[in-house]
Design a protein around this motif. Sequence first.
Motif, PDB file in Angstrom:
ATOM      1  N   THR A   1       0.832  -1.210   0.000  1.00 53.34           N
ATOM      2  CA  THR A   1       0.000   0.000   0.000  1.00 53.34           C
ATOM      3  C   THR A   1       0.867   1.259   0.000  1.00 53.34           C
ATOM      4  O   THR A   1       0.509   2.263  -0.626  1.00 53.34           O
ATOM      5  N   GLU A   2       2.018   1.226   0.669  1.00 53.35           N
ATOM      6  CA  GLU A   2       2.913   2.396   0.665  1.00 53.35           C
ATOM      7  C   GLU A   2       3.315   2.764  -0.766  1.00 53.35           C
ATOM      8  O   GLU A   2       3.380   3.940  -1.122  1.00 53.35           O
ATOM      9  N   LYS A   3       3.613   1.715  -1.564  1.00 50.45           N
ATOM     10  CA  LYS A   3       4.047   1.965  -2.947  1.00 50.45           C
ATOM     11  C   LYS A   3       2.901   2.524  -3.787  1.00 50.45           C
ATOM     12  O   LYS A   3       3.113   3.349  -4.673  1.00 50.45           O
ATOM     13  N   VAL A   4       1.693   2.055  -3.495  1.00 43.64           N
ATOM     14  CA  VAL A   4       0.521   2.603  -4.182  1.00 43.64           C
ATOM     15  C   VAL A   4       0.357   4.083  -3.819  1.00 43.64           C
ATOM     16  O   VAL A   4       0.139   4.934  -4.685  1.00 43.64           O
ATOM     17  N   LEU A   5       0.489   4.390  -2.538  1.00 47.34           N
ATOM     18  CA  LEU A   5       0.360   5.788  -2.093  1.00 47.34           C
ATOM     19  C   LEU A   5       1.449   6.661  -2.719  1.00 47.34           C
ATOM     20  O   LEU A   5       1.176   7.796  -3.140  1.00 47.34           O
ATOM     21  N   ASP A   6       2.664   6.134  -2.789  1.00 47.99           N
ATOM     22  CA  ASP A   6       3.773   6.896  -3.398  1.00 47.99           C
ATOM     23  C   ASP A   6       3.493   7.179  -4.882  1.00 47.99           C
ATOM     24  O   ASP A   6       3.733   8.287  -5.370  1.00 47.99           O
ATOM     25  N   ALA A   7       2.983   6.160  -5.571  1.00 44.33           N
ATOM     26  CA  ALA A   7       2.699   6.334  -7.005  1.00 44.33           C
ATOM     27  C   ALA A   7       1.582   7.352  -7.215  1.00 44.33           C
ATOM     28  O   ALA A   7       1.652   8.185  -8.131  1.00 44.33           O
ATOM     29  N   LEU A   8       0.563   7.295  -6.376  1.00 44.07           N
ATOM     30  CA  LEU A   8      -0.540   8.259  -6.489  1.00 44.07           C
ATOM     31  C   LEU A   8      -0.043   9.669  -6.179  1.00 44.07           C
ATOM     32  O   LEU A   8      -0.390  10.631  -6.877  1.00 44.07           O
ATOM     33  N   ALA A   9       0.787   9.789  -5.152  1.00 43.47           N
ATOM     34  CA  ALA A   9       1.304  11.112  -4.766  1.00 43.47           C
ATOM     35  C   ALA A   9       2.183  11.694  -5.869  1.00 43.47           C
ATOM     36  O   ALA A   9       2.144  12.897  -6.139  1.00 43.47           O
ATOM     37  N   ALA A  10       2.970  10.843  -6.523  1.00 44.32           N
ATOM     38  CA  ALA A  10       3.867  11.319  -7.580  1.00 44.32           C
ATOM     39  C   ALA A  10       3.091  11.928  -8.743  1.00 44.32           C
ATOM     40  O   ALA A  10       3.602  12.776  -9.471  1.00 44.32           O
ATOM     41  N   GLU A  11       1.836  11.486  -8.919  1.00 43.37           N
ATOM     42  CA  GLU A  11       0.995  12.012 -10.003  1.00 43.37           C
ATOM     43  C   GLU A  11      -0.117  12.912  -9.468  1.00 43.37           C
ATOM     44  O   GLU A  11      -1.029  13.281 -10.212  1.00 43.37           O
ATOM     45  N   VAL A  70       0.624  -3.133  -7.901  1.00 43.83           N
ATOM     46  CA  VAL A  70       1.619  -2.213  -7.357  1.00 43.83           C
ATOM     47  C   VAL A  70       2.682  -1.912  -8.414  1.00 43.83           C
ATOM     48  O   VAL A  70       3.066  -0.757  -8.622  1.00 43.83           O
ATOM     49  N   ALA A  71       3.114  -2.956  -9.122  1.00 47.93           N
ATOM     50  CA  ALA A  71       4.186  -2.806 -10.114  1.00 47.93           C
ATOM     51  C   ALA A  71       3.750  -1.983 -11.320  1.00 47.93           C
ATOM     52  O   ALA A  71       4.521  -1.215 -11.876  1.00 47.93           O
ATOM     53  N   MET A  72       2.491  -2.151 -11.744  1.00 49.94           N
ATOM     54  CA  MET A  72       2.084  -1.472 -12.983  1.00 49.94           C
ATOM     55  C   MET A  72       1.541  -0.071 -12.741  1.00 49.94           C
ATOM     56  O   MET A  72       1.357   0.702 -13.681  1.00 49.94           O
ATOM     57  N   LEU A  73       1.289   0.282 -11.467  1.00 53.16           N
ATOM     58  CA  LEU A  73       0.562   1.523 -11.197  1.00 53.16           C
ATOM     59  C   LEU A  73       1.242   2.795 -11.737  1.00 53.16           C
ATOM     60  O   LEU A  73       0.563   3.620 -12.362  1.00 53.16           O
ATOM     61  N   PRO A  74       2.568   2.991 -11.528  1.00 56.26           N
ATOM     62  CA  PRO A  74       3.174   4.216 -12.081  1.00 56.26           C
ATOM     63  C   PRO A  74       2.978   4.333 -13.593  1.00 56.26           C
ATOM     64  O   PRO A  74       2.636   5.416 -14.094  1.00 56.26           O
ATOM     65  N   THR A  75       3.176   3.229 -14.313  1.00 49.13           N
ATOM     66  CA  THR A  75       2.965   3.258 -15.771  1.00 49.13           C
ATOM     67  C   THR A  75       1.498   3.489 -16.097  1.00 49.13           C
ATOM     68  O   THR A  75       1.169   4.250 -17.027  1.00 49.13           O
ATOM     69  N   PHE A  76       0.621   2.842 -15.375  1.00 50.97           N
ATOM     70  CA  PHE A  76      -0.824   3.006 -15.607  1.00 50.97           C
ATOM     71  C   PHE A  76      -1.218   4.484 -15.477  1.00 50.97           C
ATOM     72  O   PHE A  76      -1.923   5.030 -16.340  1.00 50.97           O
ATOM     73  N   LEU A  77      -0.730   5.148 -14.436  1.00 48.70           N
ATOM     74  CA  LEU A  77      -1.093   6.556 -14.225  1.00 48.70           C
ATOM     75  C   LEU A  77      -0.524   7.442 -15.331  1.00 48.70           C
ATOM     76  O   LEU A  77      -1.206   8.349 -15.829  1.00 48.70           O
ATOM     77  N   ARG A  78       0.735   7.175 -15.740  1.00 49.41           N
ATOM     78  CA  ARG A  78       1.332   7.958 -16.837  1.00 49.41           C
ATOM     79  C   ARG A  78       0.531   7.771 -18.130  1.00 49.41           C
ATOM     80  O   ARG A  78       0.285   8.713 -18.883  1.00 49.41           O
ATOM     81  N   GLU A  79       0.134   6.528 -18.368  1.00 49.00           N
ATOM     82  CA  GLU A  79      -0.623   6.220 -19.594  1.00 49.00           C
ATOM     83  C   GLU A  79      -2.021   6.837 -19.560  1.00 49.00           C
ATOM     84  O   GLU A  79      -2.536   7.252 -20.601  1.00 49.00           O
ATOM     85  N   LEU A  80      -2.631   6.882 -18.404  1.00 48.14           N
ATOM     86  CA  LEU A  80      -3.939   7.553 -18.300  1.00 48.14           C
ATOM     87  C   LEU A  80      -3.806   8.996 -18.768  1.00 48.14           C
ATOM     88  O   LEU A  80      -4.632   9.510 -19.525  1.00 48.14           O
ATOM     89  N   LYS A  81      -2.746   9.643 -18.297  1.00 49.72           N
ATOM     90  CA  LYS A  81      -2.497  11.038 -18.679  1.00 49.72           C
ATOM     91  C   LYS A  81      -2.273  11.153 -20.196  1.00 49.72           C
ATOM     92  O   LYS A  81      -2.875  11.990 -20.873  1.00 49.72           O
TER      93      LYS A  81
END
Length: 276
Positions: free
Chosen positions: A71-81, A223-234
Amino acid sequence: MKRLLLAAALLCATASTSSACGPDALGVSRTLPVGTLGGGEVGLKTYPRTLRLEPGEVVLTFDDGPAPGRTEKVLDALAAECVKATFFMIGRNAAAAPALAARVAREGHTIGYHSMTHPIMRGLAFDAGRKNIEDGFHAVDKAVYGVARDEPHSPFFRFPGFADTPQLDAWLASRDMVVFGADLWASDWEPESSDAELKLIFERLARSKGGIVLLHDIQPRTVAMLPTFLRELKKRGYRVVHFVPGPGPLETREAPPGWFSQTDRIIKGRKAAGAG
Ligand SMILES: [Zn+2]
């Protein structure tokens, strides 16, 4: 009144966070107050109605946490975006990781409940289901806010495996609680790779033109795909909507013609594989 104040605080928190985000971040495009007076249910996978989202709008929801190390990594990825999501927590997991549960709320995400121990409620007597849900309210509230009162802090609930019952729906509605299903999911309970999950979710998003997305912060592939998923949404022009408790009754839009509920199929799958 308490919920109105909470909504106002969340709106302020979202506004101040967004203003600190650069134009390259995905960000939150708008905050949607969800009225809970008299309850109701949303999410096209289970119900013939959903939130009033525009085409291209996406609501991110994470179930089954908090899970230390993930969950920490999910929160970090959300915060980064600069993105806000909703976390439907299992009471037992929140009780085991109270600091992590509290961090989710502190970072401006919406909290929802997902029962105490994640049973499939259709196999339980009404009283046992209600007690499991109430125990979940109390465990999450104690972990997140330090105190559990009779009235749950959040008005949002999601059934494990989407397995609601008419009686439990009516009881939740009598408490002015809204039941969330989902409009689409990434099938992240299946043993798929993060790349496969990404491909699948964008195929489904293209078909549904957005909607309420179910993810699991306990799943390493998510958790692993979330940063890419958020970038791709954008990149693909999707806009993230963050919902918060709002005044008045729930406002919904009806399902398109030809709609059918996938709940029964999902419950069978959940019993075998762990969905929802
Ligand atoms: Zn679940």
